[in-house]
Design an enzyme around this catalytic site. Structure first.
Site, short mmCIF file in Angstrom:
data_model
loop_
_atom_site.label_atom_id
_atom_site.label_comp_id
_atom_site.label_asym_id
_atom_site.label_seq_id
_atom_site.Cartn_x
_atom_site.Cartn_y
_atom_site.Cartn_z
N THR B 113 0.77 -1.21 -0.07
CA THR B 113 0.23 -0.06 -0.01
C THR B 113 0.81 1.24 0.08
O THR B 113 0.43 2.29 -0.51
CB THR B 113 -0.94 -0.09 1.35
N ASN B 114 2.11 1.06 0.57
CA ASN B 114 2.82 2.24 0.63
C ASN B 114 4.37 1.94 0.33
O ASN B 114 5.22 1.94 1.01
CB ASN B 114 2.95 2.98 2.06
N GLY B 194 0.88 -6.78 6.78
CA GLY B 194 -0.21 -7.59 7.27
C GLY B 194 0.10 -8.30 8.65
O GLY B 194 0.94 -8.35 9.15
N GLY B 212 0.13 -2.61 14.36
CA GLY B 212 -0.88 -3.48 14.47
C GLY B 212 -2.04 -3.18 13.39
O GLY B 212 -1.98 -2.05 12.66
N CYS B 245 -3.38 2.89 6.79
CA CYS B 245 -3.84 1.93 7.91
C CYS B 245 -4.65 2.75 8.93
O CYS B 245 -5.45 2.39 9.70
CB CYS B 245 -3.01 0.95 8.36
#
Lengths: 105, 476
Positions: B113-114, B194, B212, B245
């Protein structure tokens, strides 16, 4: 500025280093060590001992440490050593885990 | 098939030599390297953002530019003056001198994602602390991460960094990841990814700093400036198509302000899904088998989500809102979804809205981030006390606020600690200060009270706290 000095006997090679053993110096050193090491190793593959004297060394690069590892591997266990380390340099060799591969004095 | 053990040995041998060489650098030499890499990364921010978007198919390249700016300029601004080499502090009164030491090779797991921003950020904080770094990119972002590493490594070498101070596993596999994580020469794992991967890092036996999962509730209080709050939520949840997130996952409010909030969301480009549409979006957003978000939905824009779900939304829609009544099983969208989809809850009063936020917080997002929009300081404090979150953001877009630098002075970071609730060691935003061993030279400063105390009395079982402690504190 790095300087190298070699003192070769029939079955021994002493290499003295002075100054910063950075990447550029190590590249040059690689060639010079090879020029001296290869014939001696060919003549006395089981007897040749090599010592690197680092008493006047102020900095070592990864490339220099790799030369140490390579020479130690080629001359065989127990016949390569580094001597003249100051405490800071001694720690560098220990952090690199090289005290397992050869004697660091 | 590569020999993973051999490959791990090679990588760690190089990193260990680099770690040894790093020990010789002083603060000024270290800072020159960090500046050089920050500049190079910043100058490549647009190209790397476009590469990341093209390779992963996630997010919005313009927003990835912002992430790259955070990871270079903003991280650099935070750490540039920080002392990370040699003496950190020297207190003659206590006799304690603190000395910074590097940790050794760091294994950095980076998320899809990043991708480029996480590499840039982790490289900078590792170099600042003289730790060699080995990057393990997500397999769907290998090319852009390899290019990011190339840019950083060249800049680092040009400024005098040790060879192999930055490496990347461009052929990464689960087996190789495991071999590196469990390698005896590895000092630390910096795990951003993840839950499974973070758990693997913690189970490896190597010290690890992980993150987390998030499930960020945002409470709009009646004291909030509602248009401003809605604008903040939209800015955050649409940022990079919701891939951060820390982005909001559920909006919670009390009935009294429902009409105004709904009107404002609609006016600003959000679309409220009908019950039928919600069910269709749930099917594409959440995996039925596990109840977790579907990988295909992550980082997609509203048009793609609508197409996948087979629904029609007004042109220009930026965000989808799903009215939900409950949380957990039976309400799939009450969990984390890294896409522009938000759960929307209305409760009769503040207390029940607040309780729902706590419920959402404990539904998979403990320790991460929570948001409140309010101008009533008492409510802000009450919210802060009861939420279990490392970051309680006030009147702030969560995606951009949680990562620091842009909306508050939190440390600029792409690894957000979630405390023990999120199975992490800290709730802080991870930065350079977490990557040094601090040694303390402690000089003799005898405790005069202890020396004056009659120690033999400690051997008397009949003397307890009430007798001995006043004796200890007695002024002689």
């Amino acid at each position: 500025m790095a300087e190298f000095e070699f003192d070769a006997g029939e079955t021994r090679l002493l290499c003295r280093f002075d100054g910063r053993m950075d990447g550029a110096a190590s590249a040059q050193l690689q060639t010079e060590v090879e020029e001296r090491l290869a014939p001696l190793l060919a003549a006395h593959p089981e007897k040749l001992s090599v010592t690197f004297d680092v008493e006047k060394v102020t900095f070592v690069s990864s490339a220099y440490l790799r030369i140490c590892m390579s020479v130690a591997q080629r001359v065989g266990a127990g016949r390569f050593s580094v001597r003249g380390t100051n405490p800071a340099l001694k720690k560098i060799f220990l952090v690199a885990g090289l005290d397992n591969a050869f004697q660091v004095g | 098939m590569i020999d993973v053990r051999k490959r791990a040995d090679e990588v760690l041998e190089r990193a260990t030599l680099a770690a040894a060489v790093f020990h010789q650098l002083d603060q000024a030499e270290t800072d020159r390297i960090v500046e050089s890499v920050a500049r190079a990364g910043f100058d490549a921010r647009v190209r790397l953002a476009k590469m990341a978007r093209e390779e992963t198919g996630l997010g919005v390249w313009q927003d990835k530019v912002t992430k790259n700016v955070l990871a270079t300029q903003m991280v650099y601004e935070d750490i540039r003056r920080e002392k990370t080499v040699g003496i950190l502090s020297d207190d003659p009164r206590s006799g304690i001198t603190e000395i910074a030491q590097p940790l050794g090779p760091v294994f950095a797991v980076t998320p899809v994602t990043n991708p480029t921003s996480t590499v840039l950020y982790k490289v900078l904080i590792c170099l600042k602390t003289r730790n060699p770094i080995i990057i393990n990119p997500h397999r769907r972002s290998t090319r852009c991460c390899v290019e990011t590493v190339r840019i950083c490594y060249e800049a680092a070498l040009a400024a005098g960094a040790p060879e192999d101070c930055i490496q990347i596993l461009d052929e990464s596999s689960r087996e190789l990841t495991h071999a590196v994580m469990t390698h005896p020469q590895l000092a630390l794992i910096l795990a951003t990814g993840g839950t499974g991967l973070v758990k693997e890092a913690y189970s490896s036996g190597t010290p690890a700093i992980g993150v987390g999962p998030g499930n960020v509730p945002v409470l709009i209080d009646r004291s909030a400036d509602i248009p401003f709050a809605v604008s903040s939520i939209l800015m955050s949840k649409t940022f990079d198509n919701g891939t951060v997130c820390a982005s909001e996952q559920a909006v919670v409010l009390e009935k009294a302000i429902e009409a105004e909030v709904v009107a404002e969301f609609t006016r600003q480009g959000a679309y409220f899904l009908s019950a039928r549409e919600t069910a269709l979006v749930e099917k594409v957003a959440i995996l039925e088998s596990s109840g977790t978000m579907h990988p295909d939905i992550v980082g997609q824009g509203v048009p793609e989500i609508a197409r996948m779900a087979g629904i029609e939304v007004p042109e220009g829609t930026r965000l989808l809102l799903a009215r939900l009544e409950g949380t957990g099983k039976g309400f799939p969208l009450s969990g984390e979804v890294l896409a522009p989809i938000l759960a929307f809850y209305v409760r009769p009063d503040f207390e029940s809205a607040f309780k729902l936020c706590i419920e959402l917080n404990y539904l998979g997002g403990i320790g991460h981030t929570a948001v409140i929009h309010a101008n009533d300081e008492a409510r802000v404090l009450e919210f802060g006390h009861l939420m279990n979150a490392g970051r309680i953001l006030v009147n702030t877009p969560s995606s951009q606020g949680a990562v620091g630098a842009f909306f508050n002075p939190l440390l600029a970071s792409l690894t957000l600690g979630c405390g023990t609730g999120g199975k992490n060691i800290t709730t802080e935003n991870i930065s350079a200060k977490h990557l040094i061993n601090i040694q303390r030279i402690s000089r003799r400063r005898p405790n005069e009270k202890w020396l004056a105390f009659p120690h033999a009395r400690l051997l008397d079982e009949g003397s307890g706290w009430d007798v001995l402690i006043p004796e200890y504190h007695k002024n002689h």
